[in-house]
Design an enzyme around this catalytic site. Structure first.
Site, PDB file in Angstrom:
ATOM      1  N   SER A 106       6.101   4.007   9.652  1.00 39.73           N
ATOM      2  CA  SER A 106       7.374   4.087   8.946  1.00 39.73           C
ATOM      3  C   SER A 106       8.507   4.418   9.931  1.00 39.73           C
ATOM      4  O   SER A 106       8.699   3.690  10.897  1.00 39.73           O
ATOM      5  CB  SER A 106       7.264   5.102   7.808  1.00 39.73           C
ATOM      6  OG  SER A 106       8.291   4.931   6.860  1.00 39.73           O
ATOM      7  N   PHE A 161      10.564  10.086  -3.698  1.00 39.34           N
ATOM      8  CA  PHE A 161      10.207   9.328  -2.503  1.00 39.34           C
ATOM      9  C   PHE A 161       8.683   9.234  -2.362  1.00 39.34           C
ATOM     10  O   PHE A 161       8.143   8.165  -2.039  1.00 39.34           O
ATOM     11  CB  PHE A 161      10.816   9.989  -1.272  1.00 39.34           C
ATOM     12  CG  PHE A 161      10.462   9.329   0.032  1.00 39.34           C
ATOM     13  CD1 PHE A 161      10.952   8.073   0.352  1.00 39.34           C
ATOM     14  CD2 PHE A 161       9.630   9.960   0.946  1.00 39.34           C
ATOM     15  CE1 PHE A 161      10.628   7.461   1.553  1.00 39.34           C
ATOM     16  CE2 PHE A 161       9.300   9.351   2.150  1.00 39.34           C
ATOM     17  CZ  PHE A 161       9.805   8.105   2.452  1.00 39.34           C
ATOM     18  N   ASP A 211       3.282  -2.537  -0.445  1.00 40.03           N
ATOM     19  CA  ASP A 211       4.261  -1.541  -0.010  1.00 40.03           C
ATOM     20  C   ASP A 211       5.558  -1.681  -0.814  1.00 40.03           C
ATOM     21  O   ASP A 211       6.156  -2.758  -0.866  1.00 40.03           O
ATOM     22  CB  ASP A 211       4.537  -1.740   1.479  1.00 40.03           C
ATOM     23  CG  ASP A 211       5.213  -0.543   2.134  1.00 40.03           C
ATOM     24  OD1 ASP A 211       6.003   0.141   1.455  1.00 40.03           O
ATOM     25  OD2 ASP A 211       4.951  -0.313   3.316  1.00 40.03           O
ATOM     26  N   HIS A 241       2.433   1.946   0.935  1.00 38.90           N
ATOM     27  CA  HIS A 241       3.131   2.348   2.162  1.00 38.90           C
ATOM     28  C   HIS A 241       2.346   3.390   2.948  1.00 38.90           C
ATOM     29  O   HIS A 241       2.479   3.476   4.172  1.00 38.90           O
ATOM     30  CB  HIS A 241       4.511   2.907   1.775  1.00 38.90           C
ATOM     31  CG  HIS A 241       5.373   3.255   2.946  1.00 38.90           C
ATOM     32  ND1 HIS A 241       5.924   2.310   3.777  1.00 38.90           N
ATOM     33  CD2 HIS A 241       5.795   4.463   3.425  1.00 38.90           C
ATOM     34  CE1 HIS A 241       6.652   2.894   4.712  1.00 38.90           C
ATOM     35  NE2 HIS A 241       6.578   4.207   4.528  1.00 38.90           N
TER      36      HIS A 241
END
Length: 356
Positions: A84, A145, A208, A231
């Site tokens: 990431s 998130f 993702d 993800h």
């Protein structure tokens, strides 16, 4: 910033693992466990994990991290691995560490926020809204998130249990640094990828919700898409990541024998080599039996050694260019062949050259 050796193995390739936003170096624990033959080091970025909360400009971050990686040891094969945001940081590091052997990114978009020539990214207004919400209510925004990170997982319950152990909301002291790290996400690292001429592997997840699996990263390096994952690849698919990383490094880290050492060893043994080179003599004899007439032919004798085959070829009327990695071997071969003459009156050993 903290860089921690997880496993030190002499002469093994070194894998430096960089986490993403909201995580720590511990995110790599299972991946590292599946790569026991590599030396590994993890990074805790400033304000994440046990690393002190320090506000750093991105250029300062990269400079400090590059210095830390350089301290791991000169002459080692070092690869940087980033997930990431960590992938973007790893890309930037390639410009400061020219000796890196390769770059591996995991679920990472080099241009996380949309621009005109890179639409496969988060819209700029959505990103700005996320930053604003985080600055207003960090804990609630981080929780949302985490939900986005796990979206698409095939084993959502198991993954969320892992997340609860690995990912925690920032403390008030960390919030400012985490907010600054969000600004790093908005930086475009495509030029760094374009400039890095060494091997690159970009691993993406098909499900993702944050980084599109259809990123056009083939222009920079090898791309693999892992089907059915979210993800959070380091937590959800550590074995699959480890396998892809292992194949990539083994493919590109194969340097073969040290040519200088080989050359010195054979040069040192050249004087006594002829007496013990029974296998080489057998092979030379077999080669000669299979050859048609060599008279007036130009022949390249690669790995000539002390010139046993070259001498016979010269005696049969061939013109020989002899190559060997060891200068000492060539010297012995020249002694062996130097007293002969080619049928056309040329020097017996027409050309001598050290092969590299």
């Amino acid at each position: 910033m903290m860089l921690h050796w997880q496993r030190q193995l002499a002469d093994a390739p070194v894998l430096v693992c960089i986490h993403g936003w909201g995580a720590t170096g511990a995110i790599w624990r299972a991946v590292i466990g599946a790569l026991p033959h590599y030396a590994t080091a993890t990074v805790d970025l400033p304000g994440f994990g046990a690393s002190p909360a320090r506000v750093l400009a991105f250029e300062e971050l990269i400079r400090e991290l590059a210095n830390a990686i350089n301290s791991l040891g000169a002459g080692r094969s070092i690869y940087v691995l980033g997930w990431s945001l960590g992938g973007q940081i790893a890309a930037a590091l390639t410009q400061q560490l020219p000796h890196l052997r390769g770059l591996i990114t995991v679920a990472s978009n080099p241009c996380f926020v949309q621009v005109d020539d890179w639409p496969t990214a988060m819209p700029a207004d959505e990103f700005a809204s996320f930053v604003e919400h985080f600055n207003h209510d960090a804990s609630a925004t981080f929780k949302r998130f985490c939900a986005l990170q796990s979206k698409g997982s095939r084993e959502l319950k198991t993954l969320r249990n892992l997340m609860d152990k690995q990912l925690t909301a920032p403390t008030p002291e960390q919030q400012t640094v985490w907010s600054q790290a969000l600004a790093w996400l908005a930086l475009d690292q495509r030029p760094a990828l374009q400039a890095f001429a060494k091997p690159q592997l970009h691993l993406l997840a098909a499900k993702d919700a944050l980084v599109p699996a259809n990123l056009p990263l083939q222009a920079f390096g090898e791309v693999q898409i892992l089907a059915g994952y979210s993800h959070l690849l380091p937590l959800e698919a550590p074995a699959q990541l480890a396998r892809a990383i292992d194949v990539f490094i083994k493919t590109h880290n194969s340097t073969g024998p040290n040519k200088n050492k080989v050359s010195k060893a054979f040069s040192h043994a050249a004087g006594a080599y002829e007496a013990i080179a029974d296998v080489q003599k057998t092979v030379a004899s077999a080669v000669l039996k299979r050859l048609p007439s060599v008279a007036n032919q130009r022949i390249l004798d690669v790995g000539t050694g002390t010139g046993a085959l070259a001498k016979t070829l010269l005696a049969q009327g061939a013109e020989v260019m002899a190559l060997d990695i060891a200068q000492g071997m060539l010297a012995e071969a020249k002694k062996r062949c130097g007293g002969m003459e080619c049928p056309r009156g040329q020097a017996a050993v027409c050309k001598w050259k050290v092969g590299r």
